[in-house]
Every structure is written in structure tokens, then in C-alpha cells.
Motif scaffolding. Structure first.
Motif, PDB file in Angstrom:
ATOM      1  N   ALA A  45      13.232  13.852  -6.865  1.00 29.07           N
ATOM      2  CA  ALA A  45      12.258  13.738  -7.957  1.00 29.07           C
ATOM      3  C   ALA A  45      11.995  12.277  -8.318  1.00 29.07           C
ATOM      4  O   ALA A  45      10.843  11.866  -8.496  1.00 29.07           O
ATOM      5  CB  ALA A  45      12.772  14.504  -9.174  1.00 29.07           C
ATOM      6  N   GLY A  93      18.932  24.649  -6.920  1.00 28.49           N
ATOM      7  CA  GLY A  93      19.270  23.513  -7.783  1.00 28.49           C
ATOM      8  C   GLY A  93      18.523  23.736  -9.091  1.00 28.49           C
ATOM      9  O   GLY A  93      18.703  24.763  -9.752  1.00 28.49           O
ATOM     10  N   ILE A 258      17.811   6.406   6.109  1.00 26.42           N
ATOM     11  CA  ILE A 258      18.025   4.963   6.208  1.00 26.42           C
ATOM     12  C   ILE A 258      19.528   4.748   6.388  1.00 26.42           C
ATOM     13  O   ILE A 258      20.335   5.313   5.647  1.00 26.42           O
ATOM     14  CB  ILE A 258      17.503   4.256   4.926  1.00 26.42           C
ATOM     15  CG1 ILE A 258      15.971   4.399   4.822  1.00 26.42           C
ATOM     16  CG2 ILE A 258      17.931   2.787   4.896  1.00 26.42           C
ATOM     17  CD1 ILE A 258      15.163   3.733   5.928  1.00 26.42           C
ATOM     18  N   VAL A 286      18.523   6.925  -4.387  1.00 27.73           N
ATOM     19  CA  VAL A 286      19.597   7.797  -3.906  1.00 27.73           C
ATOM     20  C   VAL A 286      20.764   7.702  -4.884  1.00 27.73           C
ATOM     21  O   VAL A 286      20.997   6.652  -5.476  1.00 27.73           O
ATOM     22  CB  VAL A 286      20.075   7.388  -2.492  1.00 27.73           C
ATOM     23  CG1 VAL A 286      18.991   7.608  -1.463  1.00 27.73           C
ATOM     24  CG2 VAL A 286      20.554   5.939  -2.455  1.00 27.73           C
ATOM     25  N   PRO A 287      21.500   8.797  -5.071  1.00 28.88           N
ATOM     26  CA  PRO A 287      22.647   8.738  -5.989  1.00 28.88           C
ATOM     27  C   PRO A 287      23.811   7.976  -5.359  1.00 28.88           C
ATOM     28  O   PRO A 287      23.820   7.728  -4.145  1.00 28.88           O
ATOM     29  CB  PRO A 287      22.996  10.221  -6.203  1.00 28.88           C
ATOM     30  CG  PRO A 287      22.398  10.955  -5.060  1.00 28.88           C
ATOM     31  CD  PRO A 287      21.270  10.135  -4.528  1.00 28.88           C
ATOM     32  N   ALA A 290      25.407   8.646  -1.900  1.00 27.75           N
ATOM     33  CA  ALA A 290      24.742   8.281  -0.639  1.00 27.75           C
ATOM     34  C   ALA A 290      25.191   6.907  -0.143  1.00 27.75           C
ATOM     35  O   ALA A 290      25.004   6.578   1.037  1.00 27.75           O
ATOM     36  CB  ALA A 290      23.223   8.287  -0.837  1.00 27.75           C
ATOM     37  N   VAL A 316      29.175  20.744  -7.944  1.00 21.55           N
ATOM     38  CA  VAL A 316      28.653  22.002  -8.511  1.00 21.55           C
ATOM     39  C   VAL A 316      28.408  23.012  -7.386  1.00 21.55           C
ATOM     40  O   VAL A 316      27.969  22.636  -6.296  1.00 21.55           O
ATOM     41  CB  VAL A 316      27.313  21.726  -9.252  1.00 21.55           C
ATOM     42  CG1 VAL A 316      26.716  23.012  -9.815  1.00 21.55           C
ATOM     43  CG2 VAL A 316      27.507  20.706 -10.372  1.00 21.55           C
ATOM     44  N   THR A 318      26.327  26.672  -6.610  1.00 20.06           N
ATOM     45  CA  THR A 318      25.486  27.804  -7.046  1.00 20.06           C
ATOM     46  C   THR A 318      25.485  28.813  -5.898  1.00 20.06           C
ATOM     47  O   THR A 318      25.393  28.435  -4.732  1.00 20.06           O
ATOM     48  CB  THR A 318      24.031  27.407  -7.373  1.00 20.06           C
ATOM     49  OG1 THR A 318      23.407  26.866  -6.213  1.00 20.06           O
ATOM     50  CG2 THR A 318      23.944  26.403  -8.498  1.00 20.06           C
ATOM     51  N   ARG A 371      21.312  34.360  -9.709  1.00 20.53           N
ATOM     52  CA  ARG A 371      22.250  33.244  -9.455  1.00 20.53           C
ATOM     53  C   ARG A 371      23.589  33.806  -9.899  1.00 20.53           C
ATOM     54  O   ARG A 371      23.923  33.810 -11.087  1.00 20.53           O
ATOM     55  CB  ARG A 371      21.837  32.013 -10.267  1.00 20.53           C
ATOM     56  CG  ARG A 371      22.762  30.835 -10.048  1.00 20.53           C
ATOM     57  CD  ARG A 371      22.257  29.581 -10.729  1.00 20.53           C
ATOM     58  NE  ARG A 371      21.254  28.898  -9.922  1.00 20.53           N
ATOM     59  CZ  ARG A 371      20.688  27.745 -10.258  1.00 20.53           C
ATOM     60  NH1 ARG A 371      21.013  27.149 -11.386  1.00 20.53           N
ATOM     61  NH2 ARG A 371      19.780  27.190  -9.478  1.00 20.53           N
ATOM     62  N   TYR A 374      27.410  30.072 -10.955  1.00 21.13           N
ATOM     63  CA  TYR A 374      26.930  28.734 -11.309  1.00 21.13           C
ATOM     64  C   TYR A 374      28.146  28.064 -11.905  1.00 21.13           C
ATOM     65  O   TYR A 374      28.595  28.438 -12.986  1.00 21.13           O
ATOM     66  CB  TYR A 374      25.796  28.862 -12.324  1.00 21.13           C
ATOM     67  CG  TYR A 374      24.998  27.602 -12.614  1.00 21.13           C
ATOM     68  CD1 TYR A 374      25.344  26.373 -12.076  1.00 21.13           C
ATOM     69  CD2 TYR A 374      23.874  27.659 -13.437  1.00 21.13           C
ATOM     70  CE1 TYR A 374      24.593  25.239 -12.345  1.00 21.13           C
ATOM     71  CE2 TYR A 374      23.114  26.529 -13.708  1.00 21.13           C
ATOM     72  CZ  TYR A 374      23.483  25.333 -13.171  1.00 21.13           C
ATOM     73  OH  TYR A 374      22.739  24.210 -13.450  1.00 21.13           O
ATOM     74  N   TRP A 431      26.722  21.364  -4.273  1.00 23.70           N
ATOM     75  CA  TRP A 431      26.128  20.054  -4.576  1.00 23.70           C
ATOM     76  C   TRP A 431      27.282  19.082  -4.808  1.00 23.70           C
ATOM     77  O   TRP A 431      27.962  19.175  -5.840  1.00 23.70           O
ATOM     78  CB  TRP A 431      25.260  20.146  -5.835  1.00 23.70           C
ATOM     79  CG  TRP A 431      24.088  21.061  -5.707  1.00 23.70           C
ATOM     80  CD1 TRP A 431      23.952  22.302  -6.228  1.00 23.70           C
ATOM     81  CD2 TRP A 431      22.855  20.798  -5.006  1.00 23.70           C
ATOM     82  NE1 TRP A 431      22.721  22.835  -5.890  1.00 23.70           N
ATOM     83  CE2 TRP A 431      22.036  21.931  -5.140  1.00 23.70           C
ATOM     84  CE3 TRP A 431      22.374  19.702  -4.269  1.00 23.70           C
ATOM     85  CZ2 TRP A 431      20.769  22.011  -4.574  1.00 23.70           C
ATOM     86  CZ3 TRP A 431      21.122  19.781  -3.703  1.00 23.70           C
ATOM     87  CH2 TRP A 431      20.328  20.920  -3.864  1.00 23.70           C
ATOM     88  N   GLY A 434      26.235  17.189  -8.363  1.00 23.30           N
ATOM     89  CA  GLY A 434      25.138  17.952  -8.988  1.00 23.30           C
ATOM     90  C   GLY A 434      24.514  17.198 -10.155  1.00 23.30           C
ATOM     91  O   GLY A 434      23.318  17.257 -10.377  1.00 23.30           O
ATOM     92  N   ALA A 480      15.691  11.749 -13.837  1.00 21.39           N
ATOM     93  CA  ALA A 480      15.118  11.085 -12.655  1.00 21.39           C
ATOM     94  C   ALA A 480      13.732  10.519 -12.986  1.00 21.39           C
ATOM     95  O   ALA A 480      13.403   9.385 -12.611  1.00 21.39           O
ATOM     96  CB  ALA A 480      15.020  12.080 -11.502  1.00 21.39           C
TER      97      ALA A 480
END
Ligand SMILES: Cc1cc2nc3c(=O)[nH]c(=O)nc-3n(C[C@H](O)[C@H](O)[C@H](O)COP(=O)(O)OP(=O)(O)OC[C@H]3O[C@@H](n4cnc5c(N)ncnc54)[C@H](O)[C@@H]3O)c2cc1C
Length: 499
Positions: A45, A93, A258, A286-287, A290, A316, A318, A371, A374, A431, A434, A480
Motif C-alpha cells: 500500500a 491480510g 531488489i 519495505v518493512p 525485508a 500473525v 490467519t 476467518r 486470527y 505474516w 503482520g 502506510a
């Protein structure tokens, strides 16, 4: 030596294979050069929003690189039949937007997304051997819980008010972590009550920085009221932004991780499998998780800084399940005879199922999907991850047990007997990060992390974008978007609302 025709053939084949194997690296195509004014790494996002906003002013000078074949990152919708084009989808997500998240609602309107706002119905809670519809029903199970002194509010809100507005708030930084702050202010019983009533447990189980978490809580407390669901899932945002970014000329490269980022002269050089990219400006969307996969001096110089090291990702799980029929549709709170009595969420401390969401919005409800799990409880997430690698049958059996424990003969919801069929399909999503908080011992506030991410390498045109760098909006896509907006306003001369 007299060689037969067949053996000559065989020797030629072996020699040929040998030559091909050893010459292949020499013949491999060297990376194609690519020149971009702005290189954006990461098409979640945050990164995609940045590309979408820069498109109208910089067009093809903007390049976005995403390692997966699809954009979206933690906004990821899947369908029962992955091969069927236009099949209805459900998010593994992000799924919803709240009424107060104006940045996201404004974006939905701009992209022409259709939102559904279903009637939200009853919540079923299970803790300490009791099942009930309201959190107040659990108060007597926590001996020593401070008695609330405000009759106009509920116990949970009152306890959070003590944490947020009490006299010790100013000293929160003196406590080793958020857990010890909570125990000091509302006691062990207060801690246990808040932990058990929450749908998310990591907040109480990770070693989190108390002042940072309280700042987050101030904003989180305002996330309120009506929940909206984009028809077709949150990926509608991704498709909408991608389409417009491309139309403006932005070059988007999918399936193009990358691997390295280096400072080169006044600019930067990025490497992927196919390209050697020269860029003047960088947006790293990127978080932190990464970064270990990125070589080069740029990520290394960022990763060694304290603000970066203070950020902790919450793991996390799900688990999404499709069913032959909607076995849940008659489960209700008998005290609420109208449609609001229907159970749409349930959470429990009694099993790793933890939190179940039953879609009420029509576009998801028709899919007979839930779901079923979670979870951000560290031990449970590890458990689901291991079990899924070992046997999906066991995952399904354990979920069956957990759902039965919550819904079948629990003494409060009707009908008493709920028989849960075998699911048609189960999808486990882990995740690794997450959402993000600041770890205990952090020396920067949330606001300082956000300011630092604008220019983590002082004097260099490099920014970090994403929810991970906007802790006050942890766990929400508006983190984000807001992170992206502050970078666009500060460094690219835009004047977007919603920073
Ligand atoms: C289970 C769950 C439920 C959620 N529910 C909601 C909700 O209901 N509503 C809501 O608003 N938000 C929700 N969120 C939060 C929301 O999904 C995130 O905050 C948001 O999507 C984060 O976007 P981002 O751009 O910061 O990061 P990401 O989405 O993580 O994007 C980072 C991108 O970078 C890519 N990448 C990584 N390394 C490289 C590389 N080397 N080269 C190129 N690309 C790379 C990744 O593949 C990824 O696409 C939820 C999140 C989770 C996990």
C-alpha cells in the motif's frame, strides 16, 4: 578404438551437457541498465500509493519494483478457486476500513470503490471457563480487579483510561515495558482482564515500549464505529492505484526483487535479477523484515541505526476456510432478537483458534467463508505454522475442536447444538511481521520514528515508507498511506491531506 554409432552419440551428449553447464553462466544475460528518477522498492500500500501520487508529476521517471508477482503486500485477497478469473475474493491480510479512517475512505472515493457497511452483530467471548456476550460478565472472574469508579463507562474502557490518563502516564518511560506499566497501574488482575478481553494478545505478550504503545493506544482508541468493506476486497485499492499509476506512465516491475542498493556518485544503484537500476532518489517501501535480504551500503547504513532497531514486527497467523454451507448463520444472542443478535465475531483464550471472524458483508458472505483463526499470540502462531507444514488435516481437526468448543453447547448462544462440517478448503497465511510496534528500551517516540523515516540518511534523498515506520497507526493500512503522504509532502512538493 572402434566406437559404435550409439556410443559415439552418448559421448557427444555427455560432452555437450558438460560444455552447456559450464558455459551457461558466461552466456547468461547480464542485467539490463535502467534509469529512473525515483526508484520505489516494494509495491505494498505504501510504495504503490507513493508511485500513484508521483505518476502525474513524474510519469515514467518513476519505477516501482515488487518482489512478488502481485502488488499489495499485506493487502492480499484470495479466492476459493484461484484459477477462476473474477471469482469472489476474501482478504487473508487487511479486510476493512473504519469510519474514522478518513485517509482511506477518501482514497476509496477517489478510486471509485464500492463499500459495504454490514450491520455488525453480536460478539461472543470465552475466557476462564465462561462464555458470554459482554465483557462485563467476566469481571467477577478476576478477583482483585480495581473497581471502576465511573458508572457511565464499562470496566475495560475505565481500565484503559487509567493507563492513558492516569498520573503515572508521564512516567511510563521509567517502566521496563508496557506489561510492567499495566500491572503497576491496574494490578495483576487488571492486566489479566485486559489481556483476556482483547482480540490481540501480542500487545500484552511482546516486550513493548510503554510510552510508544500508549501513544499508539491514544489513536487506536479513536478508531471507531462503522466498519466498511470494499466489494471485492481491499485489493480494490491496489488495482485502482496500479491502473492509474500505469496510465500516468509509471514503470511497474513485478516479480522483480531488489537484491542490493548502493550509493553511486550522487545517486544510487539497485540490482535485481534482470536490471541494474540507476536512480537519483530512493523510496524504500519495505518493512524492516525485508532488510536482511538487501545487500549494499544503503540498507546497511539504515539497519544499524537505533530507530530502525527499535521497530519490532509482530508475527500473525490467519486461517481462512471455505465451507459447504453457512453452518454459523443461525448462531445468535437470544437476548437480541433482531438481526443484531447474529454472531459475527468470537474470541477465546481457551484455544489457539483465538479469534474468529464471520463475514457479514454480502460480497464475502456469499462465499461461505470464515476467518477461522486470527492470532498474534507468539506460541500459537508458531504452532499453526508448524502444524500447517506437517499436516493440513491436523490443522482442520484442531480448528474443528476449537470452533466446537466456542459455539456448541456453550450455555449462552442459540442454537445449543452447532455441528461444524468439514471445510472444503483451508488456507493458512503466516505474516512474519503482520504489524509493528516499538520494543522495550526504545529511545525514540513514535513521532520521532516517523520523522526519522523521512530522511534516515541525513542529507541523502532516501525515505522509508510503510506502516512499520508509522507506529501510531500500527496494524492499519492508513499507517502506510500516512507514511507515504508525509514523504510526498516533504520531499516531492505535494500537499496531500491526511499526514
Ligand atoms: C492479518 C492482517 C490484518 C490486517 N487488517 C487490516 C484491516 O482490516 N484494515 C487495514 O486498513 N489494515 C489492515 N492491516 C494492515 C495493512 O495490511 C498494512 O498496514 C499495510 O498493508 C502495510 O503496507 P506497507 O506498504 O507498509 O507494507 P507491505 O504491505 O508489507 O508491503 C511491502 C512490499 O514490499 C515487497 N518487498 C519486500 N522486499 C522486497 C524487495 N527486496 N524487492 C521488492 N519488493 C520487496 C513485499 O513483497 C511487499 O509487497 C492488516 C494486516 C494484517 C497482517
Amino acid at each position: 578404438m572402434n566406437l559404435t554409432h550409439a556410443s559415439r552419440h552418448w559421448i557427444l551428449a555427455v560432452v555437450g551437457t558438460f560444455i552447456l553447464a559450464h558455459a551457461a553462466p558466461l552466456l547468461a544475460k547480464s542485467p539490463e541498465p535502467l534509469v529512473c528518477e525515483v526508484a520505489i522498492v516494494g509495491g505494498g500500500a505504501g510504495g504503490l500509493h507513493t508511485a500513484f501520487r508521483l505518476g502525474p508529476i513524474l510519469g515514467s521517471k518513476v519505477c516501482l519494483f515488487e518482489k512478488e508477482e502481485e502488488l499489495g503486500g499485506r493487502i492480499h485477497d484470495i479466492s476459493y478457486d484461484n484459477d477462476a478469473k473474477d471469482a469472489p475474493r476474501i482478504g487473508v491480510g487487511a479486510r476493512r476500513i473504519m469510519e474514522t479512517q478518513t485517509v482511506v475512505l477518501d482514497l476509496a472515493a477517489e478510486l471509485g470503490l464500492q463499500l459495504e457497511t454490514p450491520v455488525v452483530s453480536a460478539d461472543l467471548i470465552q475466557a476462564r471457563g465462561r462464555t458470554a456476550f459482554g465483557k462485563e460478565d467476566f469481571v467477577s472472574l478476576y478477583p482483585g480487579l480495581p473497581v471502576k469508579q465511573d458508572p457511565s463507562t464499562d470496566t475495560e474502557t475505565w481500565l484503559y483510561d487509567q493507563l492513558r490518563h492516569g498520573p503515572e502516564r508521564g512516567n511510563a518511560g521509567l517502566y521496563p515495558d508496557f506489561r510492567s506499566y499495566v500491572s503497576a497501574i491496574v494490578g495483576k488482575a487488571g492486566f489479566d482482564y485486559l489481556h483476556d478481553m482483547s482480540r490481540f494478545r501480542a500487545d500484552f505478550e511482546y516486550d513493548l515500549d510503554a510510552p510508544s504503545y500508549l501513544d499508539y493506544l491514544d489513536e487506536e482508541w479513536d478508531v471507531c464505529c462503522v466498519a466498511s468493506y470494499p466489494v471485492g476486497g481491499m485489493s480494490g485499492f491496489i488495482r485502482g492505484m496500479e491502473e492509474r499509476a500505469r496510465a500516468a506512465g509509471v514503470r511497474i516491475f513485478k516479480g522483480e526483487a531488489i537484491h542490493g542498493i548502493h550509493r553511486k556518485g550522487q545517486g544510487y544503484q539497485l540490482q535485481s535479477a534482470r536490471y541494474k537500476v540507476a536512480a537519483n532518489k530512493l523510496v524504500l517501501a519495505v518493512p524492516p523484515s525485508a532488510f536482511p535480504h538487501l545487500r549494499g551500503d544503503v540498507p546497511a547504513r539504515i539497519a544499524k541505526q537505533k530507530p530502525f532497531q527499535d521497530i519490532v514486527g509482530v508475527k500473525v497467523a490467519t486461517i481462512t476456510q471455505w465451507w459447504p454451507y453457512a453452518w454459523w448463520k443461525d448462531i445468535r444472542n437470544p437476548a437480541q432478537p433482531d438481526e443484531k443478535g447474529q454472531v459475527w465475531r468470537a474470541w477465546t483464550t481457551e484455544s489457539c483458534v483465538n479469534f474468529i471472524e464471520i463475514p457479514m458483508e454480502a460480497s464475502a458472505a456469499v462465499q461461505n467463508v470464515t476467518r477461522s483463526v486470527y492470532d498474534d499470540d507468539q506460541r500459537c502462531v508458531e504452532h499453526w505454522e508448524k502444524l500447517a507444514k506437517h499436516s493440513m488435516k491436523q490443522v482442520e481437526a484442531e480448528i474443528h475442536e476449537g470452533l466446537t468448543q466456542i459455539f456448541h453447547q456453550n450455555g449462552v448462544s442459540l442454537p445449543e447444538n452447532v455441528v461444524i462440517p468439514r471445510p472444503l478448503k483451508t488456507h493458512v497465511q503466516i505474516w512474519p511481521a503482520g504489524w509493528h510496534f516499538l520494543r522495550a528500551g526504545a529511545t525514540n517516540s513514535n513521532a520521532e520514528i516517523a520523522a526519522w523515516s523521512l530522511e534516515p540518511l541525513p542529507g541523502e534523498p532516501v525515505s522509508l515508507v510503510g506502516e512499520a515506520y508509522f507506529i501510531n497507526r500500527s496494524g492499519w493500512s492508513d499507517g502506510a498511506y500516512k507514511s507515504s503522504i508525509q514523504v510526498l509532502n516533504r520531499h516531492y512538493g505535494l500537499q496531500l491531506k491526511g499526514q
